[in-house]
Design an enzyme around this catalytic site. Structure first.
Site, PDB file in Angstrom:
ATOM      1  N   SER A  95       0.838  -1.196   0.000  1.00 18.01           N
ATOM      2  CA  SER A  95       0.000   0.000   0.000  1.00 18.01           C
ATOM      3  C   SER A  95       0.883   1.259   0.000  1.00 18.01           C
ATOM      4  CB  SER A  95      -0.952  -0.052   1.206  1.00 18.01           C
ATOM      5  OG  SER A  95      -1.907   0.960   1.166  1.00 18.01           O
ATOM      6  N   ASP A 217      -9.784  -4.048  -6.090  1.00 21.82           N
ATOM      7  CA  ASP A 217      -9.234  -3.403  -4.896  1.00 21.82           C
ATOM      8  C   ASP A 217      -9.942  -2.066  -4.718  1.00 21.82           C
ATOM      9  OD1 ASP A 217      -7.688  -1.881  -3.092  1.00 21.82           O
ATOM     10  OD2 ASP A 217      -5.792  -2.709  -3.782  1.00 21.82           O
ATOM     11  N   HIS A 246      -7.648  -5.044  -0.708  1.00 25.52           N
ATOM     12  CA  HIS A 246      -6.443  -4.222  -0.611  1.00 25.52           C
ATOM     13  C   HIS A 246      -5.360  -4.866   0.254  1.00 25.52           C
ATOM     14  CE1 HIS A 246      -4.180  -0.558  -1.059  1.00 25.52           C
ATOM     15  NE2 HIS A 246      -4.127  -0.356   0.248  1.00 25.52           N
TER      16      HIS A 246
END
Length: 270
Positions: A95, A217, A246
């Site tokens: 991320s 996502d 995610h």
């Protein structure tokens, strides 16, 4: 143990000539790598840490000015590597930490043999010529919800982000680490991440990049992985997995861990 190591709960596991740094994303901590770590212990030296602001770090150490940009986190990564005298590493960033690793690599490309970017995005906001997945109004509502009732927001956001129902272990795990953050810090970090734009920097990233992404996502549309691939300054490769969510390393470890291991072990063919 150095100051940086202590503040960021640095752990060094395993042994081997190859050092791997595992960097987690927003709302999680180093525990997000629990399915991956056992596969690396035998032949790698693993560095785990918690980014400042994570619920496992001391909130008194969180400097709102320093962490108003992702550069603050990138300097933390470099400080950890310096304190541990790491000469070179494979950096696995999930991320926001995918972009944090990219920033760190622009400053010190010599320290990174490759970046493995999982669910990373240089820009979350849509623009005329760019699809990031969010309109400003979406983000304003998200920030307002976080500010007004953080616990309720966590309960709603966790299943959306993970891509599962509240009963799933992965959703419960993400809810726990998300809720562990101090609400004002969580809001500040979310604003820094979601309002950031690091597209301009991508061309300066010369370290080979392995871009890994879920097919679906909430936070990062699949086209973003292709955007990264097209705009990074060095060699890159994209793998879109048949996963949803995610945090695929938490929600679909059976699919994701072999993919990560393959990218750790194999270099981009020249």
């Amino acid at each position: 143990m150095g100051i940086v190591e202590e503040a960021q709960n640095v752990k060094i596991l395993g042994s081997g000539n190859q050092t791997i740094v595992l960097a987690h994303g927003f709302g999680t901590d180093q525990s997000v790598w629990k399915h991956l770590v056992p596969h690396l212990l035998d032949d790698h030296r693993i560095i785990l840490f918690d980014t400042m602001g994570a619920g496992t770090t001391n909130p008194d150490y969180f400097d709102f000015d320093r962490y108003s940009t992702l550069e603050g986190y990138a300097y933390d990564v470099l400080a950890i590597l310096e304190e541990l005298q790491v000469q070179s590493c494979i950096y696995v960033g999930h991320s926001v930490s995918a972009v944090i690793g990219a920033i760190a690599s622009v400053n010190r490309p010599d320290l990174f043999t490759k970046l493995i970017m999982i669910s990373g995005s240089p820009r979350y906001l849509n623009e005329v010529d760019y699809y990031g997945g969010f309109e400003q109004e979406d983000l304003n509502q998200l920030f307002e919800a976080m500010a007004s009732n953080y616990k309720a927001w966590c309960s709603g956001f966790a299943p959306l982000a993970v891509g599962g129902d509240m009963e799933s272990v992965a959703v419960q795990e993400f809810s726990r680490t998300l809720f562990n953050m101090r609400p004002d810090i969580a809001l500040s970090v979310a604003q820094t991440i979601f309002q950031s734009d690091y597209r301009y920097m991508l061309g300066h990233v010369t370290v080979p990049c392995h871009i890994i992404q879920s097919m679906k996502d909430l936070a990062v549309p699949v086209v973003v992985s292709e955007y990264l691939h097209q705009h990074l300054g060095g060699q890159s490769i994209v793998e879109v997995m048949s996963t949803e969510g995610h945090l695929p390393q938490l929600s679909s470890p059976d699919v994701v861990i072999p993919v990560i291991l393959r990218h750790i072990r194999h270099n981009i063919a020249t």
